[in-house]
Scaffold this active site. Structure first.
Site, PDB file in Angstrom:
ATOM      1  N   TYR A  72      10.203  20.842  37.372  1.00 24.46           N
ATOM      2  CA  TYR A  72      11.825  20.929  36.856  1.00 24.46           C
ATOM      3  C   TYR A  72      11.320  21.867  35.084  1.00 24.46           C
ATOM      4  CZ  TYR A  72      15.899  19.345  34.067  1.00 24.46           C
ATOM      5  OH  TYR A  72      17.107  19.324  33.339  1.00 24.46           O
ATOM      6  N   PHE A 124      34.579  44.159  36.461  1.00 22.77           N
ATOM      7  CA  PHE A 124      34.848  43.812  37.590  1.00 22.77           C
ATOM      8  C   PHE A 124      35.164  42.250  37.319  1.00 22.77           C
ATOM      9  CE2 PHE A 124      32.619  40.288  40.144  1.00 22.77           C
ATOM     10  CZ  PHE A 124      33.070  40.957  41.711  1.00 22.77           C
ATOM     11  N   ASP A 125      36.107  41.954  37.941  1.00 19.66           N
ATOM     12  CA  ASP A 125      37.159  40.680  38.510  1.00 19.66           C
ATOM     13  C   ASP A 125      36.548  38.957  37.776  1.00 19.66           C
ATOM     14  OD1 ASP A 125      35.716  40.571  40.901  1.00 19.66           O
ATOM     15  OD2 ASP A 125      37.534  39.423  41.515  1.00 19.66           O
ATOM     16  N   ASP A 215      26.181  45.588  33.616  1.00 15.71           N
ATOM     17  CA  ASP A 215      26.567  44.901  33.740  1.00 15.71           C
ATOM     18  C   ASP A 215      25.350  45.417  35.199  1.00 15.71           C
ATOM     19  OD1 ASP A 215      27.390  43.229  36.602  1.00 15.71           O
ATOM     20  OD2 ASP A 215      29.608  43.911  36.121  1.00 15.71           O
ATOM     21  N   ALA A 217      24.957  44.580  38.737  1.00 17.37           N
ATOM     22  CA  ALA A 217      24.622  43.949  39.929  1.00 17.37           C
ATOM     23  C   ALA A 217      23.464  45.278  40.500  1.00 17.37           C
ATOM     24  CB  ALA A 217      26.044  43.583  40.210  1.00 17.37           C
ATOM     25  N   LYS A 258      23.561  40.872  44.798  1.00 18.94           N
ATOM     26  CA  LYS A 258      23.419  42.400  45.361  1.00 18.94           C
ATOM     27  C   LYS A 258      22.046  43.210  45.720  1.00 18.94           C
ATOM     28  CE  LYS A 258      28.110  41.362  44.324  1.00 18.94           C
ATOM     29  NZ  LYS A 258      28.406  41.192  42.675  1.00 18.94           N
ATOM     30  N   HIS A 450      43.006  36.205  43.516  1.00 12.60           N
ATOM     31  CA  HIS A 450      43.019  37.260  45.657  1.00 12.60           C
ATOM     32  C   HIS A 450      42.533  36.040  46.336  1.00 12.60           C
ATOM     33  CE1 HIS A 450      39.499  38.001  42.989  1.00 12.60           C
ATOM     34  NE2 HIS A 450      38.710  38.059  44.117  1.00 12.60           N
TER      35      HIS A 450
HETATM   36  C1  LIG Z   1      28.791  40.465  42.269  1.00  7.38           C
HETATM   37  C2  LIG Z   1      29.476  41.448  40.822  1.00  7.38           C
HETATM   38  C3  LIG Z   1      29.604  40.013  39.828  1.00  7.38           C
HETATM   39  C4  LIG Z   1      29.575  38.723  39.502  1.00  7.38           C
HETATM   40  O1  LIG Z   1      28.460  38.356  40.515  1.00  7.38           O
HETATM   41  P1  LIG Z   1      28.678  37.349  41.585  1.00  7.38           P
HETATM   42  O2  LIG Z   1      27.409  36.827  41.448  1.00  7.38           O
HETATM   43  O3  LIG Z   1      29.225  37.312  42.105  1.00  7.38           O
HETATM   44  O4  LIG Z   1      29.148  35.929  40.744  1.00  7.38           O
HETATM   45  C5  LIG Z   1      29.334  40.647  37.816  1.00  7.38           C
HETATM   46  N1  LIG Z   1      29.815  42.276  37.956  1.00  7.38           N
HETATM   47  C6  LIG Z   1      29.707  43.012  39.378  1.00  7.38           C
HETATM   48  C7  LIG Z   1      29.887  44.573  39.316  1.00  7.38           C
HETATM   49  C8  LIG Z   1      29.292  42.214  41.057  1.00  7.38           C
HETATM   50  O5  LIG Z   1      29.490  43.482  41.824  1.00  7.38           O
END
Ligand SMILES: *Cc1c(COP(=O)(O)O)cnc(C)c1O
Length: 459
Positions: A72, A124-125, A215, A217, A258, A450
């Site tokens: 843990y 990103f969304d 960000d 990813a 990613k 979406h």
């Molecule tokens: C996928 C993604 C996110 C969010 O990540 P999740 O693992 O899907 O929650 C944030 N920013 C970018 C650029 C992404 O491609």
């Protein structure tokens, strides 16, 4: 004779795919209310919905699952992740989270409040969702060239420094808790951001006393593009480039689904110890204790290994070459897409293909449904449905681009699959003049609609 290019790995385990008939697909897509998220994966032949968490882990990652430590607190797997984040990204502090949006949630719960402004390059969304959910405002400062799909420039994901500075001048610094730089720029077509742009954004933020969040990813794909496109980086290793990229940031949020090539996981990393401590509360409340934050020990171990593999040149070359291979096929057939091809996906320009479908009937979504009907290939709409309604007027927002994203999972499909995708798209392209109507919304959620939206053919 020069040897042709080949993948930098071989296949150890396979998973069967399901083919189907057009009749079956017509029934299934109708049952799915014309939303491809509602399909069962067994109803899909080639799944390009996302490259998120859909990649193939390596033998070493699977081995890491077996040695993961499920304690843990203070698990060995946590320290493996800490070591990888420190060595590869250069951050001293981090919190594991169950995925990227959870990292955003932990961070924004701590630093955002109502009325705040968060500039960025095509947020990103989920990022935008987390900002708007807190009644803060996301301002897009992407370079305008990103809106022209046919323009070939090497770093189409860049932030426009003038637009950014205009925002900095308009609002007091206290109202701008952070700037988000997304690398690669997913929403603008998986387009990279140059090192010089990252550096300039960082110094502008410093000048105004505003924090910079990357960000991250697809940070490794971004590093590959810097190495292959930006002057002065050809002889640097991917890991050296990655270190420099992150040296300009105060915070990094990461969807490890990613470029860390795991099925689930994420983290938020900090340079500042105090901010890390402040964020711990929301991590503990929403994710879990600070040494696992929403992840199993084994998943943290696989993530650490994935960060290393994902930042190796040979792997990245294989990956980006496959995306480029698909793009070259589309060139052969004259199918327009966001140029040059991005790192993780090809973004087909639906607006240029379905010219008879009115934008109010969602061109990119219409193209996505047609490609599914054609060959059981599932892509995703990056257009007006994804853009959601304006939070104030509640009118539909129609973005400049209506794109069908074909995201390529990592180490998963072969170039034969790419051939099938290109041929199917060509068949749809050949009958494009006969596609005249799109879809209307019958049901939607107020935010991030979406995923669950329901549609019906427009009459
Ligand atoms: C996928 C993604 C996110 C969010 O990540 P999740 O693992 O899907 O929650 C944030 N920013 C970018 C650029 C992404 O491609």
């Amino acid at each position: 004779m020069e040897l042709p290019f080949a993948e930098s790995y071989k296949i150890k385990m396979v998973e069967m795919l399901h083919k189907s008939t057009r009749n079956e697909r017509e029934t299934w897509i109708k049952e799915a209310k014309y939303n491809l998220f509602n399909l069962k994966s067994d109803q899909v032949f080639i799944d390009l919905l996302t490259d998120s968490g859909t990649g193939a882990m390596s033998d070493k990652q699977w081995a890491a699952l077996m040695t993961g430590d499920e304690s843990y607190a203070g698990a060995r797997s946590y320290f493996e992740m800490q070591e990888a984040i420190h060595r590869i990204l250069g951050f001293d502090y981090f919190l594991p989270t169950h995925q990227g949006r959870a990292a955003e949630n932990v961070l924004y719960s701590t630093i955002l409040k109502e009325g705040d402004i968060v500039p960025g390059n095509s947020h990103f969304d989920t990022t935008k969702g987390h900002i708007e959910f807190r009644k803060a405002k996301a301002i897009d400062c992407t370079i305008s060239e990103a809106g022209d799909t046919q323009l070939e420039i090497p770093f189409k994901g860049n932030m426009d420094l003038e637009k950014l500075e205009t925002v900095f001048k308009k609002y007091p610094a206290q109202r701008i808790p952070v700037v988000v730089l997304t690398i690669t720029n997913n929403t603008a077509g998986g387009q990279p951001v140059s090192m010089s742009n990252i550096r300039s954004v960082s110094s502008l933020c410093k000048k105004y006393g505003i924090r910079l969040q990357i960000d991250s990813a697809r940070f490794a794909e971004n590093a590959y593009f810097i190495k292959t496109r930006e002057k002065g980086y050809a002889d640097k290793s991917i890991k050296e480039i990655v270190r420099e990229m992150f040296s300009y940031a105060d915070i990094a949020t990461m969807s490890s689904k990613k470029d860390a090539i795991v099925n689930m996981g994420g983290f938020v990393a900090f340079r500042n110890e105090t901010l890390w401590q402040k964020c711990q509360m929301f991590c503990i409340m929403n994710e879990g204790f600070i040494t696992y934050g929403g992840m199993s020990g084994r998943d943290m171990s696989a993530l650490a290994q994935g960060l290393d593999e994902g930042t190796e040149f040979d792997y990245l070359e294989t990956r980006i070459n496959q995306v480029a291979y698909l793009a070259t096929k589309l060139d052969e057939y004259g199918i327009p897409y966001q140029r040059p091809a991005g790192g993780h996906a090809v973004f087909v320009d639906a607006k240029k293909i379905l010219t008879h479908v009115p934008k109010e009937e969602f061109q990119a979504q219409t193209l996505a449904v047609e490609l599914y009907l054609e060959a059981g290939i599932r892509g995703v709409e990056i257009g007006a449905i994804l853009a959601d309604r304006d939070p104030i007027t509640r009118e539909n927002r129609y973005p400049v681009l209506e794109l069908l994203r074909l995201a390529i999972p990592r180490r998963t499909y072969t170039n034969n699959h790419m051939d099938v995708i290109a041929s199917a798209l060509k068949n749809v392209y050949d009958r494009r003049e006969n596609i005249r109507r799109g879809y209307v919304i019958t049901k939607e959620l107020p935010i991030m609609r979406h995923f669950t939206i329901e549609l019906a053919p427009a009459e």
